[in-house]
Write an enzyme that holds these catalytic residues in place. Structure first.
Site, PDB file in Angstrom:
ATOM      1  CG  HIS A 291      -1.932  -1.012   1.353  1.00 49.18           C
ATOM      2  ND1 HIS A 291      -2.044  -1.847   2.436  1.00 49.18           N
ATOM      3  CD2 HIS A 291      -2.948  -1.364   0.528  1.00 49.18           C
ATOM      4  CE1 HIS A 291      -3.075  -2.668   2.279  1.00 49.18           C
ATOM      5  NE2 HIS A 291      -3.641  -2.402   1.123  1.00 49.18           N
TER       6      HIS A 291
ATOM      7  CE  LYS B 217     -12.679  -7.289   2.602  1.00 49.66           C
ATOM      8  NZ  LYS B 217     -11.633  -6.449   2.008  1.00 49.66           N
TER       9      LYS B 217
ATOM     10  NE  ARG C   7      -2.858  -7.132  -4.433  1.00 52.41           N
ATOM     11  CZ  ARG C   7      -3.609  -7.375  -3.393  1.00 52.41           C
ATOM     12  NH1 ARG C   7      -3.056  -7.629  -2.239  1.00 52.41           N
ATOM     13  NH2 ARG C   7      -4.917  -7.388  -3.500  1.00 52.41           N
TER      14      ARG C   7
ATOM     15  CB  SER D 202      -4.274  -6.654   4.621  1.00 50.84           C
ATOM     16  OG  SER D 202      -4.022  -5.366   4.125  1.00 50.84           O
TER      17      SER D 202
HETATM   18  P1  ADP Z   1      -9.926  -3.756  -0.050  1.00 50.34           P
HETATM   19  O1  ADP Z   1     -10.554  -4.391   1.137  1.00 50.34           O
HETATM   20  O2  ADP Z   1     -10.681  -2.601  -0.634  1.00 50.34           O
HETATM   21  O3  ADP Z   1      -9.433  -4.712  -1.117  1.00 50.34           O
HETATM   22  P2  ADP Z   1      -7.199  -3.364   0.728  1.00 50.34           P
HETATM   23  O4  ADP Z   1      -6.782  -2.538   1.891  1.00 50.34           O
HETATM   24  O5  ADP Z   1      -6.926  -4.825   0.795  1.00 50.34           O
HETATM   25  O6  ADP Z   1      -8.698  -3.015   0.572  1.00 50.34           O
HETATM   26  O7  ADP Z   1      -6.574  -2.794  -0.603  1.00 50.34           O
HETATM   27  C1  ADP Z   1      -6.838  -1.512  -1.091  1.00 50.34           C
HETATM   28  C2  ADP Z   1      -6.290  -1.384  -2.493  1.00 50.34           C
HETATM   29  O8  ADP Z   1      -4.877  -1.551  -2.460  1.00 50.34           O
HETATM   30  C3  ADP Z   1      -6.812  -2.433  -3.492  1.00 50.34           C
HETATM   31  O9  ADP Z   1      -6.942  -1.821  -4.762  1.00 50.34           O
HETATM   32  C4  ADP Z   1      -5.722  -3.464  -3.523  1.00 50.34           C
HETATM   33  O10 ADP Z   1      -5.667  -4.142  -4.785  1.00 50.34           O
HETATM   34  C5  ADP Z   1      -4.502  -2.573  -3.348  1.00 50.34           C
HETATM   35  N1  ADP Z   1      -3.388  -3.319  -2.773  1.00 50.34           N
HETATM   36  C6  ADP Z   1      -3.385  -4.147  -1.712  1.00 50.34           C
HETATM   37  N2  ADP Z   1      -2.163  -4.677  -1.492  1.00 50.34           N
HETATM   38  C7  ADP Z   1      -1.359  -4.154  -2.469  1.00 50.34           C
HETATM   39  C8  ADP Z   1       0.008  -4.336  -2.819  1.00 50.34           C
HETATM   40  N3  ADP Z   1       0.808  -5.185  -2.186  1.00 50.34           N
HETATM   41  N4  ADP Z   1       0.469  -3.630  -3.871  1.00 50.34           N
HETATM   42  C9  ADP Z   1      -0.345  -2.805  -4.560  1.00 50.34           C
HETATM   43  N5  ADP Z   1      -1.638  -2.605  -4.302  1.00 50.34           N
HETATM   44  C10 ADP Z   1      -2.146  -3.275  -3.273  1.00 50.34           C
END
Ligand code: ADP
Length: 160
Positions: free
Chosen positions: A17, A41, A90, A128
């Site tokens: 992130h 969630k 990703r 995450s």
């Molecule tokens: P959500 O529950 O909306 O998927 P996340 O916090 O898991 O929320 O992710 C938010 C955004 O960040 C999403 O678009 C996800 O694809 C992106 N994201 C999560 N991990 C990574 C990473 N390692 N690299 C790039 N983008 C990421």
């Protein structure tokens, strides 16, 4: 003023992130990390804790702030005068869900664009959920998350 909105659960924020946030902070005049209150969630960390941990991790980025929202993302984007929604891609596996989300948001609000960015390839495996899984098994997540988040995960799983 180009305002980017980066929505997500950030439960917790990872270095993936953060990589995206650093890249996007150069493209937008102002970037708002928008942590969603999800009714469905179940999160590990409370909203206040997630917000505080994100704030600590973005301290050195002057044009980045953190906010929270409930309800429809497009309503939040309008409220904060956002120019574009930022999402991360990703791998191909992210595409289907992200495509559905982007098209739906466009139907709900045609004037808001969705922009996708890719992290450095060293973060393409990182999520995450995988970080929580490693932490829950008492593995070292130091290379995957900023130090305050590593500490928060240690605390969260210390009872197990
Ligand atoms: P959500 O529950 O909306 O998927 P996340 O916090 O898991 O929320 O992710 C938010 C955004 O960040 C999403 O678009 C996800 O694809 C992106 N994201 C999560 N991990 C990574 C990473 N390692 N690299 C790039 N983008 C990421």
């Amino acid at each position: 003023m180009r305002i980017g909105i980066y929505p997500g659960s950030f439960d917790p924020l990872t270095n993936g992130h953060l990589d995206l946030i650093q890249r996007a902070s150069k493209l937008f005049d102002h970037l708002i990390i928008a942590i969603v209150h999800s009714e469905t969630k179940k999160s590990l960390l409370s909203m206040d804790r997630r917000k505080d941990l994100v704030s600590q991790s973005i301290q050195d980025l002057e044009n980045v702030e953190v906010d929270t929202f409930r309800g429809l993302l497009v309503d939040f984007v309008k409220k904060r005068s956002g120019t574009a929604i930022l999402r991360g891609l990703r791998a191909v596996s992210d595409f289907e869900f992200e495509f559905q989300l982007a098209v739906t948001n466009r139907k709900l609000c045609p004037e808001v664009e969705t922009i996708f960015m890719m992290p450095n390839d060293s973060f393409t495996f990182l999520s995450s959920s995988i970080v929580k899984e490693i932490a829950s098994l008492h593995g070292d997540v130091g290379q995957f998350v900023p130090p305050p988040i590593q500490k928060a995960l240690l605390e969260a799983y210390s009872k197990d």
